[in-house]
Structure formats: C-alpha cells, structure tokens
Design a protein around this motif. Sequence first.
Motif, PDB file in Angstrom:
ATOM      1  N   LEU A 196      -1.676   9.794 -12.199  1.00  0.00           N
ATOM      2  CA  LEU A 196      -2.737  10.791 -12.327  1.00  0.00           C
ATOM      3  C   LEU A 196      -2.323  11.988 -13.181  1.00  0.00           C
ATOM      4  O   LEU A 196      -3.144  12.559 -13.907  1.00  0.00           O
ATOM      5  CB  LEU A 196      -3.156  11.301 -10.941  1.00  0.00           C
ATOM      6  N   ASP A 197      -1.060  12.382 -13.086  1.00  0.00           N
ATOM      7  CA  ASP A 197      -0.598  13.615 -13.732  1.00  0.00           C
ATOM      8  C   ASP A 197      -0.927  13.710 -15.225  1.00  0.00           C
ATOM      9  O   ASP A 197      -1.409  14.755 -15.674  1.00  0.00           O
ATOM     10  CB  ASP A 197       0.900  13.804 -13.500  1.00  0.00           C
ATOM     11  N   VAL A 222       0.838  -1.203   0.000  1.00  0.00           N
ATOM     12  CA  VAL A 222       0.000   0.000   0.000  1.00  0.00           C
ATOM     13  C   VAL A 222       0.871   1.251   0.000  1.00  0.00           C
ATOM     14  O   VAL A 222       0.566   2.230  -0.702  1.00  0.00           O
ATOM     15  CB  VAL A 222      -0.986  -0.023   1.181  1.00  0.00           C
ATOM     16  N   LEU A 223       1.948   1.244   0.735  1.00  0.00           N
ATOM     17  CA  LEU A 223       2.851   2.393   0.727  1.00  0.00           C
ATOM     18  C   LEU A 223       3.455   2.605  -0.666  1.00  0.00           C
ATOM     19  O   LEU A 223       3.566   3.745  -1.141  1.00  0.00           O
ATOM     20  CB  LEU A 223       3.948   2.219   1.776  1.00  0.00           C
ATOM     21  N   GLU A 224       3.830   1.520  -1.328  1.00  0.00           N
ATOM     22  CA  GLU A 224       4.353   1.632  -2.694  1.00  0.00           C
ATOM     23  C   GLU A 224       3.283   2.197  -3.629  1.00  0.00           C
ATOM     24  O   GLU A 224       3.568   3.065  -4.464  1.00  0.00           O
ATOM     25  CB  GLU A 224       4.832   0.273  -3.196  1.00  0.00           C
ATOM     26  N   TYR A 225       2.058   1.723  -3.504  1.00  0.00           N
ATOM     27  CA  TYR A 225       0.933   2.244  -4.296  1.00  0.00           C
ATOM     28  C   TYR A 225       0.791   3.756  -4.083  1.00  0.00           C
ATOM     29  O   TYR A 225       0.683   4.527  -5.038  1.00  0.00           O
ATOM     30  CB  TYR A 225      -0.351   1.510  -3.879  1.00  0.00           C
ATOM     31  N   LEU A 226       0.817   4.184  -2.821  1.00  0.00           N
ATOM     32  CA  LEU A 226       0.680   5.608  -2.508  1.00  0.00           C
ATOM     33  C   LEU A 226       1.839   6.429  -3.079  1.00  0.00           C
ATOM     34  O   LEU A 226       1.641   7.557  -3.540  1.00  0.00           O
ATOM     35  CB  LEU A 226       0.592   5.813  -0.997  1.00  0.00           C
ATOM     36  N   GLU A 227       3.018   5.861  -3.051  1.00  0.00           N
ATOM     37  CA  GLU A 227       4.187   6.574  -3.577  1.00  0.00           C
ATOM     38  C   GLU A 227       4.112   6.749  -5.094  1.00  0.00           C
ATOM     39  O   GLU A 227       4.655   7.704  -5.634  1.00  0.00           O
ATOM     40  CB  GLU A 227       5.466   5.829  -3.205  1.00  0.00           C
ATOM     41  N   LYS A 228       3.423   5.840  -5.778  1.00  0.00           N
ATOM     42  CA  LYS A 228       3.413   5.853  -7.246  1.00  0.00           C
ATOM     43  C   LYS A 228       2.138   6.413  -7.881  1.00  0.00           C
ATOM     44  O   LYS A 228       2.137   6.707  -9.072  1.00  0.00           O
ATOM     45  CB  LYS A 228       3.632   4.428  -7.765  1.00  0.00           C
ATOM     46  N   HIS A 246      -8.563  12.318   0.415  1.00  0.00           N
ATOM     47  CA  HIS A 246      -7.684  11.145   0.367  1.00  0.00           C
ATOM     48  C   HIS A 246      -7.576  10.505   1.743  1.00  0.00           C
ATOM     49  O   HIS A 246      -6.922  11.038   2.640  1.00  0.00           O
ATOM     50  CB  HIS A 246      -6.301  11.523  -0.141  1.00  0.00           C
ATOM     51  N   GLY A 247      -8.254   9.385   1.893  1.00  0.00           N
ATOM     52  CA  GLY A 247      -8.144   8.611   3.114  1.00  0.00           C
ATOM     53  C   GLY A 247      -8.853   9.205   4.309  1.00  0.00           C
ATOM     54  O   GLY A 247      -8.585   8.806   5.439  1.00  0.00           O
ATOM     55  N   ALA A 248      -9.765  10.128   4.065  1.00  0.00           N
ATOM     56  CA  ALA A 248     -10.467  10.757   5.182  1.00  0.00           C
ATOM     57  C   ALA A 248     -11.504   9.816   5.771  1.00  0.00           C
ATOM     58  O   ALA A 248     -12.171   9.086   5.050  1.00  0.00           O
ATOM     59  CB  ALA A 248     -11.152  12.041   4.704  1.00  0.00           C
ATOM     60  N   ILE A 284       0.010  -0.663 -10.889  1.00  0.00           N
ATOM     61  CA  ILE A 284       0.089  -0.525  -9.430  1.00  0.00           C
ATOM     62  C   ILE A 284      -1.205  -0.914  -8.710  1.00  0.00           C
ATOM     63  O   ILE A 284      -1.183  -1.153  -7.508  1.00  0.00           O
ATOM     64  CB  ILE A 284       0.520   0.900  -9.012  1.00  0.00           C
ATOM     65  N   LEU A 285      -2.309  -0.989  -9.412  1.00  0.00           N
ATOM     66  CA  LEU A 285      -3.600  -1.285  -8.791  1.00  0.00           C
ATOM     67  C   LEU A 285      -3.590  -2.556  -7.933  1.00  0.00           C
ATOM     68  O   LEU A 285      -4.131  -2.550  -6.819  1.00  0.00           O
ATOM     69  CB  LEU A 285      -4.697  -1.346  -9.848  1.00  0.00           C
ATOM     70  N   PRO A 286      -2.966  -3.650  -8.367  1.00  0.00           N
ATOM     71  CA  PRO A 286      -2.960  -4.855  -7.522  1.00  0.00           C
ATOM     72  C   PRO A 286      -2.335  -4.637  -6.145  1.00  0.00           C
ATOM     73  O   PRO A 286      -2.683  -5.329  -5.190  1.00  0.00           O
ATOM     74  CB  PRO A 286      -2.153  -5.865  -8.341  1.00  0.00           C
TER      75      PRO A 286
END
Length: 113
Positions: A29-30, A18-24, A39-41, A77-79
């Motif tokens: 999106l750009d 999950v941390l890798e997903y968040l980093e990427k 985000h994550g609220a 990265i979705l998986p």
Amino acid sequence: MPAFALAHLRTPQINEDVLEYLEKIQATLDPYQGRFRVHGASPEVIEGEWPGTVVVIEFPDVEQARAWYASPAYQEILPLRLRHIEGSAIIIQGVGPDYSAARTAARLRQDAG
C-alpha cells in the motif's frame, strides 16, 4: 477525489497464509499512499444481512487504487487471502469535502425535467 478499496469478507479465517498476507499488505500500500480506514471490523447491521467483516482502504484517487491492486507486489500476496476467504472487493471514487446531496438532487431534477 479520494478513492476507496472496499472488501466484504464473508468467510474470514485466520491461518498461516492469511497472517502472512496481513504481515505483507502494508508494504504494498505504501507506494500508492494507501491507508486502512476500516480493517476487519464486524459491522453493526441496521438493514439487511451482512455476514463477515469489512475492510476499507483510502487512496488519494482512483488511479492510485487501481495501480495498487494491479501491482506485482499486491498480486503476489493476493492468493494468500483468496485461497481462504470468500468475499467481494470494489474500488470506488469518493466525494470531495464540499459535496452536497441536496445539490445532487437539484441537478438530477434539472436533468430529468
């Protein structure tokens, strides 16, 4: 019209994937002008039940939102998220700045009559 990708993440778990997903994710999106709006609220639940957190990403239009989700970069990265977090995701078109619920009601009344 703006469009939004919304995710209801019912079982958020933080781990290395999950941390890798968040980093990427931002780099995916750009190219589609995607911007996090929420985000994550943890929501304040005022009706019903809502376990988990919320993510809202804004795009210029539905086509950009769809293109982002289907992009090879995001699909790669979705998986990382899907393996660890149960949830639901949707893409939905927003309304313009001049939207009026009263005008919508009037049109619906006219259509029904």
